[in-house]
Design a protein around this motif. Structure first.
Motif, PDB file in Angstrom:
ATOM      1  N   UNK A   1       0.816  -1.392   0.077  1.00 37.99           N
ATOM      2  CA  UNK A   1      -0.225   0.309  -0.167  1.00 37.99           C
ATOM      3  C   UNK A   1       0.683   1.368   0.074  1.00 37.99           C
ATOM      4  N   UNK A   2       0.473   2.186  -0.912  1.00 42.06           N
ATOM      5  CA  UNK A   2       1.091   3.711  -0.828  1.00 42.06           C
ATOM      6  C   UNK A   2       1.367   3.866   0.972  1.00 42.06           C
ATOM      7  N   UNK A   3       1.990   4.784   1.312  1.00 44.48           N
ATOM      8  CA  UNK A   3       2.053   5.256   2.171  1.00 44.48           C
ATOM      9  C   UNK A   3       2.166   6.526   2.918  1.00 44.48           C
ATOM     10  N   UNK A   4       1.737   6.808   4.236  1.00 47.53           N
ATOM     11  CA  UNK A   4       0.971   8.356   4.605  1.00 47.53           C
ATOM     12  C   UNK A   4       2.670   8.926   5.241  1.00 47.53           C
ATOM     13  N   UNK A   5       1.590   9.488   6.464  1.00 46.85           N
ATOM     14  CA  UNK A   5       2.156  10.666   6.370  1.00 46.85           C
ATOM     15  C   UNK A   5       2.516  10.449   7.974  1.00 46.85           C
TER      16      UNK A   5
ATOM     17  N   UNK B   1      -9.657  14.284   0.593  1.00 48.49           N
ATOM     18  CA  UNK B   1     -10.274  13.400  -0.329  1.00 48.49           C
ATOM     19  C   UNK B   1      -9.547  12.947  -0.708  1.00 48.49           C
ATOM     20  N   UNK B   2      -8.815  11.820  -0.806  1.00 47.68           N
ATOM     21  CA  UNK B   2      -8.077  11.999  -2.488  1.00 47.68           C
ATOM     22  C   UNK B   2      -8.629  10.173  -2.903  1.00 47.68           C
ATOM     23  N   UNK B   3      -8.699  10.619  -4.417  1.00 48.35           N
ATOM     24  CA  UNK B   3      -8.273   8.719  -5.022  1.00 48.35           C
ATOM     25  C   UNK B   3      -7.270   9.292  -5.660  1.00 48.35           C
ATOM     26  N   UNK B   4      -6.669   8.455  -5.796  1.00 44.93           N
ATOM     27  CA  UNK B   4      -5.212   8.073  -6.537  1.00 44.93           C
ATOM     28  C   UNK B   4      -5.488   6.790  -7.891  1.00 44.93           C
ATOM     29  N   UNK B   5      -5.510   7.343  -8.447  1.00 44.71           N
ATOM     30  CA  UNK B   5      -5.859   6.947  -9.641  1.00 44.71           C
ATOM     31  C   UNK B   5      -4.726   5.684 -10.892  1.00 44.71           C
ATOM     32  N   UNK B   6      -3.645   6.438 -10.549  1.00 43.45           N
ATOM     33  CA  UNK B   6      -2.327   5.108 -10.611  1.00 43.45           C
ATOM     34  C   UNK B   6      -2.344   4.096  -9.761  1.00 43.45           C
ATOM     35  N   UNK B   7      -2.685   3.326 -10.063  1.00 45.19           N
ATOM     36  CA  UNK B   7      -2.452   2.244  -9.273  1.00 45.19           C
ATOM     37  C   UNK B   7      -1.381   1.212  -8.277  1.00 45.19           C
ATOM     38  N   UNK B   8      -0.957   0.830  -6.961  1.00 47.19           N
ATOM     39  CA  UNK B   8       0.470   0.076  -7.870  1.00 47.19           C
ATOM     40  C   UNK B   8       0.293  -1.271  -7.714  1.00 47.19           C
ATOM     41  N   UNK B   9       1.812  -1.572  -8.480  1.00 48.54           N
ATOM     42  CA  UNK B   9       2.149  -2.726  -9.101  1.00 48.54           C
ATOM     43  C   UNK B   9       2.788  -3.521  -9.145  1.00 48.54           C
ATOM     44  N   UNK B  10       3.008  -4.510  -9.103  1.00 52.06           N
ATOM     45  CA  UNK B  10       3.930  -5.529  -8.364  1.00 52.06           C
ATOM     46  C   UNK B  10       3.886  -6.509  -9.303  1.00 52.06           C
ATOM     47  N   UNK B  11       5.113  -7.531  -9.642  1.00 49.81           N
ATOM     48  CA  UNK B  11       4.781  -8.872 -10.232  1.00 49.81           C
ATOM     49  C   UNK B  11       4.253  -9.804  -9.294  1.00 49.81           C
TER      50      UNK B  11
ATOM     51  N   UNK C   1       1.695  -9.613  -7.978  1.00 50.48           N
ATOM     52  CA  UNK C   1      -0.317  -8.748  -7.492  1.00 50.48           C
ATOM     53  C   UNK C   1      -0.754  -8.181  -8.629  1.00 50.48           C
ATOM     54  N   UNK C   2      -1.718  -8.555  -7.604  1.00 50.62           N
ATOM     55  CA  UNK C   2      -3.078  -8.020  -8.799  1.00 50.62           C
ATOM     56  C   UNK C   2      -3.026  -6.174  -8.517  1.00 50.62           C
ATOM     57  N   UNK C   3      -3.229  -5.118  -9.493  1.00 50.51           N
ATOM     58  CA  UNK C   3      -2.804  -3.855  -9.214  1.00 50.51           C
ATOM     59  C   UNK C   3      -3.428  -2.946  -8.159  1.00 50.51           C
ATOM     60  N   UNK C   4      -3.623  -2.231  -7.356  1.00 51.68           N
ATOM     61  CA  UNK C   4      -4.241  -2.218  -5.828  1.00 51.68           C
ATOM     62  C   UNK C   4      -4.340  -0.682  -5.709  1.00 51.68           C
TER      63      UNK C   4
ATOM     64  N   UNK D   1      -8.596  12.209  11.755  1.00 52.92           N
ATOM     65  CA  UNK D   1      -9.212  11.074  11.437  1.00 52.92           C
ATOM     66  C   UNK D   1      -8.668  10.472   9.717  1.00 52.92           C
ATOM     67  N   UNK D   2      -8.334   9.345  10.003  1.00 46.20           N
ATOM     68  CA  UNK D   2      -7.136   8.425   8.469  1.00 46.20           C
ATOM     69  C   UNK D   2      -8.490   8.195   8.518  1.00 46.20           C
ATOM     70  N   UNK D   3      -8.971   7.919   6.743  1.00 45.34           N
ATOM     71  CA  UNK D   3     -10.047   7.228   6.234  1.00 45.34           C
ATOM     72  C   UNK D   3      -9.110   6.517   4.822  1.00 45.34           C
ATOM     73  N   UNK D   4      -8.639   5.198   4.646  1.00 46.22           N
ATOM     74  CA  UNK D   4      -8.477   4.397   3.864  1.00 46.22           C
ATOM     75  C   UNK D   4      -9.066   3.772   3.470  1.00 46.22           C
ATOM     76  N   UNK D   5      -8.520   3.741   1.746  1.00 42.07           N
ATOM     77  CA  UNK D   5      -9.775   2.289   1.460  1.00 42.07           C
ATOM     78  C   UNK D   5      -9.068   1.931  -0.104  1.00 42.07           C
ATOM     79  N   UNK D   6      -8.536   0.627  -0.333  1.00 38.03           N
ATOM     80  CA  UNK D   6      -7.960   0.012  -1.101  1.00 38.03           C
ATOM     81  C   UNK D   6      -9.267  -1.395  -1.888  1.00 38.03           C
ATOM     82  N   UNK D   7      -8.329  -1.122  -3.275  1.00 39.89           N
ATOM     83  CA  UNK D   7      -9.020  -2.220  -3.838  1.00 39.89           C
ATOM     84  C   UNK D   7      -8.434  -2.962  -5.022  1.00 39.89           C
ATOM     85  N   UNK D   8      -8.509  -3.781  -5.880  1.00 45.15           N
ATOM     86  CA  UNK D   8      -8.238  -3.919  -7.311  1.00 45.15           C
ATOM     87  C   UNK D   8      -8.673  -3.158  -8.551  1.00 45.15           C
TER      88      UNK D   8
END
Length: 255
Positions: free
Chosen positions: A16-20, A200-210, A212-215, A229-236
């Motif tokens: 997952x991408x890093x936070x602050x 609120x933020x949406x990251x349109x570029x997925x994390x990819x690794x050999x 693994x599905x794009x995240x 408050x911290x809200x995190x959502x992850x999906x393929x």
């Protein structure tokens, strides 16, 4: 990825991408305060010397008119609904939005919904490095709720509370959340209604690794009083604006 950035994913945390990571500040304020005290002492000494050479001033009579006390009851105390301290000093977990029906509780949120100092530090890449920072930042406690939906999506929401006897750390942590979220490439952002500067933020570029599905990921950060408050959502699959905004707005509404 910056040193000490938190890992904020469930089973895919390492991907997952890093936070602050909180920034340190306050030294300049301390120096200014010290200089002000020294100036006050010097001015006081000068004032004593001047006053010692003046003629004594006749004091007014000790007999003063009595001011009548206002009639009627005093101001009503704030109700529990109006007093923010009553709400936030109670069970912090009750301020989290409930896990939706049909979802599965995430394994990282099964510790009765609490995150103590060690638990919260462990969510960072380098716990030993962030641990003393959290102590000096007056970390008080944190509550978490998380769930997985199907086999592709996870959600995590944290409420992080600070003692704030020295500075407004909740606001600082939220600001750092904005900073790191905006550094991600392919990021879209929106102001969060009901907050001073929440985002609120949406990251349109997925994390990819050999192997693994794009995240894909989305996040939201805000603060109110002594709570960040911290809200995190992850999906393929790509995450919509409506999805992160709905979660964030519902959580803000409970603070």
């Amino acid at each position: 990825m910056p040193d000490g950035a938190p890992i904020v994913g469930p089973d895919t945390a390492s991907d997952a991408p890093s936070g602050p990571r909180p920034r340190r500040r306050g030294r300049t304020t301390l120096l200014i305060a010290t200089a002000a005290v020294l100036g006050l002492v010097a001015g006081t000494c000068t004032g004593f010397v001047i006053q010692a050479h003046r003629e004594p001033t006749r004091l007014p009579s000790l007999s003063q008119p009595v001011v009548a006390r206002a009639k009627g009851p005093g101001p009503e105390p704030l109700s529990a609904a109006q007093d923010h301290r009553v709400k936030t000093n109670g069970d912090l977990r009750k301020l989290l939005i409930p896990r939706p029906k049909g979802t599965k509780e995430a394994h990282w949120a099964d510790n009765d919904g609490w995150l103590d100092l060690t638990d919260y530090a462990e969510s960072y890449e380098k716990p030993a490095k962030i641990f003393p920072d959290l102590i000096s930042d007056e970390f008080r406690r944190a509550a978490v709720v998380g769930w997985s939906q199907g086999s592709t999506s996870t959600v995590e929401i944290r409420l992080v509370q600070f003692r704030q006897e020295e500075s407004l750390k909740a606001a600082e942590y939220a600001e750092n959340g904005y900073y790191w979220a905006e550094k991600e490439g392919g990021t879209r952002s929106w102001s969060l209604p009901g907050t001073a500067d929440g985002m609120a933020y949406v990251h349109t570029r997925p994390d990819t690794k050999p192997g693994y599905l794009p995240l894909y990921s989305a996040e939201a950060h805000a603060w109110r009083g002594d709570i960040a408050m911290e809200v995190w959502v992850y999906d393929t699959r790509p995450i919509s604006k409506d999805r992160i905004m709905d979660l964030a707005k519902r959580q803000v509404g409970r603070l």
